[in-house]
Design a protein around this motif. Structure first.
Motif, PDB file in Angstrom:
ATOM      1  N   ARG A 165       0.834  -1.195   0.000  1.00  0.00           N
ATOM      2  CA  ARG A 165       0.000   0.000   0.000  1.00  0.00           C
ATOM      3  C   ARG A 165       0.864   1.238   0.000  1.00  0.00           C
ATOM      4  NH1 ARG A 165      -1.998   1.915   5.761  1.00  0.00           N
ATOM      5  NH2 ARG A 165      -0.023   1.800   6.867  1.00  0.00           N
ATOM      6  N   PHE A 166       0.316   2.297  -0.585  1.00  0.00           N
ATOM      7  CA  PHE A 166       0.955   3.605  -0.573  1.00  0.00           C
ATOM      8  C   PHE A 166       0.234   4.463   0.453  1.00  0.00           C
ATOM      9  CE2 PHE A 166       2.207   1.964  -4.616  1.00  0.00           C
ATOM     10  CZ  PHE A 166       3.423   2.564  -4.914  1.00  0.00           C
ATOM     11  N   ILE A 203      -3.162   6.150  -0.127  1.00  0.00           N
ATOM     12  CA  ILE A 203      -3.146   6.636  -1.501  1.00  0.00           C
ATOM     13  C   ILE A 203      -3.643   5.552  -2.459  1.00  0.00           C
ATOM     14  CG2 ILE A 203      -1.702   7.536  -3.367  1.00  0.00           C
ATOM     15  CD1 ILE A 203       0.218   8.558  -1.172  1.00  0.00           C
ATOM     16  N   SER A 204      -3.113   4.347  -2.344  1.00  0.00           N
ATOM     17  CA  SER A 204      -3.524   3.241  -3.204  1.00  0.00           C
ATOM     18  C   SER A 204      -2.985   1.941  -2.617  1.00  0.00           C
ATOM     19  CB  SER A 204      -3.006   3.434  -4.637  1.00  0.00           C
ATOM     20  OG  SER A 204      -1.590   3.479  -4.645  1.00  0.00           O
ATOM     21  N   ALA A 205      -3.425   0.820  -3.195  1.00  0.00           N
ATOM     22  CA  ALA A 205      -2.997  -0.495  -2.716  1.00  0.00           C
ATOM     23  C   ALA A 205      -2.834  -1.449  -3.892  1.00  0.00           C
ATOM     24  CB  ALA A 205      -4.014  -1.049  -1.717  1.00  0.00           C
ATOM     25  N   ASN A 206      -2.095  -2.529  -3.640  1.00  0.00           N
ATOM     26  CA  ASN A 206      -1.923  -3.613  -4.622  1.00  0.00           C
ATOM     27  C   ASN A 206      -1.344  -3.128  -5.951  1.00  0.00           C
ATOM     28  OD1 ASN A 206      -3.120  -5.531  -2.819  1.00  0.00           O
ATOM     29  ND2 ASN A 206      -5.127  -4.759  -3.396  1.00  0.00           N
ATOM     30  N   VAL A 207      -0.348  -2.263  -5.878  1.00  0.00           N
ATOM     31  CA  VAL A 207       0.285  -1.719  -7.079  1.00  0.00           C
ATOM     32  C   VAL A 207       1.532  -2.530  -7.423  1.00  0.00           C
ATOM     33  CG1 VAL A 207       1.521   0.272  -8.007  1.00  0.00           C
ATOM     34  CG2 VAL A 207      -0.596   0.606  -6.725  1.00  0.00           C
ATOM     35  N   GLU A 230      13.549  11.346  -5.395  1.00  0.00           N
ATOM     36  CA  GLU A 230      14.048  10.440  -4.363  1.00  0.00           C
ATOM     37  C   GLU A 230      13.007  10.221  -3.260  1.00  0.00           C
ATOM     38  OE1 GLU A 230      18.834  11.514  -4.783  1.00  0.00           O
ATOM     39  OE2 GLU A 230      17.581  12.574  -3.336  1.00  0.00           O
ATOM     40  N   ARG A 231      12.244  11.247  -2.966  1.00  0.00           N
ATOM     41  CA  ARG A 231      11.171  11.140  -1.969  1.00  0.00           C
ATOM     42  C   ARG A 231      10.113  10.128  -2.442  1.00  0.00           C
ATOM     43  NH1 ARG A 231       9.023  14.551   2.140  1.00  0.00           N
ATOM     44  NH2 ARG A 231      10.860  15.873   1.893  1.00  0.00           N
ATOM     45  N   PHE A 232       9.719  10.234  -3.706  1.00  0.00           N
ATOM     46  CA  PHE A 232       8.757   9.285  -4.261  1.00  0.00           C
ATOM     47  C   PHE A 232       9.346   7.873  -4.317  1.00  0.00           C
ATOM     48  CE2 PHE A 232       6.350  12.975  -5.949  1.00  0.00           C
ATOM     49  CZ  PHE A 232       5.069  12.566  -5.608  1.00  0.00           C
ATOM     50  N   ASP A 255       6.733  -1.883  -1.952  1.00  0.00           N
ATOM     51  CA  ASP A 255       7.169  -3.092  -2.664  1.00  0.00           C
ATOM     52  C   ASP A 255       6.687  -3.092  -4.113  1.00  0.00           C
ATOM     53  OD1 ASP A 255       8.573  -5.469  -2.837  1.00  0.00           O
ATOM     54  OD2 ASP A 255       6.852  -6.719  -2.293  1.00  0.00           O
ATOM     55  N   ALA A 256       6.745  -1.910  -4.754  1.00  0.00           N
ATOM     56  CA  ALA A 256       6.397  -1.788  -6.164  1.00  0.00           C
ATOM     57  C   ALA A 256       7.656  -1.454  -6.961  1.00  0.00           C
ATOM     58  CB  ALA A 256       5.343  -0.698  -6.363  1.00  0.00           C
ATOM     59  N   ASP A 257       7.607  -1.693  -8.263  1.00  0.00           N
ATOM     60  CA  ASP A 257       8.744  -1.383  -9.137  1.00  0.00           C
ATOM     61  C   ASP A 257       8.645   0.058  -9.619  1.00  0.00           C
ATOM     62  OD1 ASP A 257       9.763  -3.984  -8.987  1.00  0.00           O
ATOM     63  OD2 ASP A 257       8.456  -4.671 -10.613  1.00  0.00           O
ATOM     64  N   PRO A 258       9.665   0.887  -9.355  1.00  0.00           N
ATOM     65  CA  PRO A 258       9.596   2.287  -9.780  1.00  0.00           C
ATOM     66  C   PRO A 258      10.090   2.489 -11.206  1.00  0.00           C
ATOM     67  CG  PRO A 258      11.555   1.938  -8.448  1.00  0.00           C
ATOM     68  CD  PRO A 258      10.847   0.607  -8.525  1.00  0.00           C
ATOM     69  N   VAL A 259       9.418   3.377 -11.927  1.00  0.00           N
ATOM     70  CA  VAL A 259       9.856   3.820 -13.249  1.00  0.00           C
ATOM     71  C   VAL A 259       9.717   5.340 -13.264  1.00  0.00           C
ATOM     72  CG1 VAL A 259       9.463   3.739 -15.733  1.00  0.00           C
ATOM     73  CG2 VAL A 259       9.045   1.693 -14.349  1.00  0.00           C
ATOM     74  N   VAL A 260      10.807   6.049 -13.484  1.00  0.00           N
ATOM     75  CA  VAL A 260      10.752   7.509 -13.534  1.00  0.00           C
ATOM     76  C   VAL A 260      10.420   7.938 -14.960  1.00  0.00           C
ATOM     77  CG1 VAL A 260      12.028   9.670 -13.226  1.00  0.00           C
ATOM     78  CG2 VAL A 260      12.374   7.770 -11.627  1.00  0.00           C
ATOM     79  N   VAL A 261       9.373   8.730 -15.101  1.00  0.00           N
ATOM     80  CA  VAL A 261       8.918   9.188 -16.424  1.00  0.00           C
ATOM     81  C   VAL A 261       9.066  10.705 -16.486  1.00  0.00           C
ATOM     82  CG1 VAL A 261       7.006   9.280 -18.051  1.00  0.00           C
ATOM     83  CG2 VAL A 261       7.252   7.289 -16.536  1.00  0.00           C
TER      84      VAL A 261
END
Length: 303
Positions: free
Chosen positions: A41-42, A56-60, A79-81, A89-95
């Protein structure tokens, strides 16, 4: 299904188990049974002075951290995000959006990549329908993706491009600071043609971290590894002798900005986590008091 007081806190992305109450009817009604266990969860500390956690959200599965290639671009915020995404425990992608409006896109990508060489970074023109091809590796059936970022960075524009139609409202760019106008006011879960679910969120001008210490450590793993080589175990990476972190800064291997942000986020997280823990303890005590009062009232009523 109607919302009832007995329900646990529910956030977009959560999965509910419902029971059909009028089986066979054309107007079937469903009753809430339970909230399925969340994968992750976020959450953040609620904006302002209120001591409260905001979901904010869950299961992402994947989080697109959106930043535009103009005045909004800020490594500290990215970096904060990242700390928030790692904790979930989600995979980050910076766009990096609005790449068509900037002359230094390659330099911005390089700056983000310096945070972590293995970090996925995309620079796109979110208005270009062809840009959706860059996102194909993550738009997998059954996956849930969230868009995170400040107001006006182009999250809703990107959502529309990935969807292939104008579903989310968008705004123009202000001329005084190159920032987009805030348009999304609620969280929306959108089904994409590829089968993935896309969660568009309102912009977050204030992202106060709490209970994300592990996420911070992961986001700054390079500093954590350097700290293991410091002479003292309790080194605060200031003026202590034989500090490996300060040596890395002097040698140009680490930026002073990154160390300062790391220390700032740790302090902020510790302060907010302690405040929320005190609030939870106070709420728990108050709940016990109410239960005791109600039990005594029942006893007195029976006399």
């Amino acid at each position: 299904m109607s919302i009832v007081p007995s329900m646990p806190p529910i956030v977009v992305g959560g999965w509910l188990l419902l029971i059909e109450e009028s089986e066979g009817s054309q107007n079937s009604a469903y009753r809430f049974h339970r909230l399925l266990e969340r994968k992750g969860r976020f959450a953040r500390k609620a904006a302002g002075s209120e001591v409260k956690e905001q979901l904010i959200s869950a299961n992402v599965d994947t989080a697109f951290i959106v930043s535009s290639a103009n005045h909004d671009f800020n490594l500290n915020r990215i970096e904060r995000f990242l700390a928030l995404v790692n904790e979930a425990d989600a995979d980050p992608v910076v766009v990096i959006t609005k790449a068509d409006l900037a002359d230094n896109v390659e330099a911005l990508v390089s700056q983000v990549q310096s945070i972590d060489p293995n970090l996925s970074v995309l620079a796109v023109n979110a208005l270009d329908v062809a840009s959706h091809e860059d996102f194909e590796p993550w738009l997998v059936e059954g996956e849930t993706i969230v868009l995170l970022g400040s107001s006006g960075v182009g999250k809703s524009t990107l959502a529309n491009t990935l969807l292939g139609e104008q579903l989310q409202s968008t705004g123009g760019i202000r001329e005084d600071d190159s920032k987009g106008r805030h348009t999304t006011t609620s969280r929306a879960l959108i089904s994409l043609p590829q089968g993935a679910l896309l969660l568009d969120t309102p912009g977050m001008p204030e992202l106060q971290l709490s209970d994300v210490e592990d996420g911070i450590h992961e986001a700054f793993s390079d500093i954590e590894k350097l700290a293991l080589r410091c002479k003292f175990n309790d080194c605060i990476h200031g003026e202590e002798p034989d500090c490996a972190v300060q040596k890395a800064i002097q040698d140009g291997e680490l930026s002073a900005r990154r160390l300062a942000n790391y220390q700032k986020l740790l302090r902020e997280n510790a302060l907010n986590s302690a405040s929320l823990a005190e609030r939870r303890a106070a709420d728990k005590s108050l709940g016990k008091y109410y239960q005791k009062t109600q039990a005594e009232a029942v006893k007195l009523k029976g006399r």
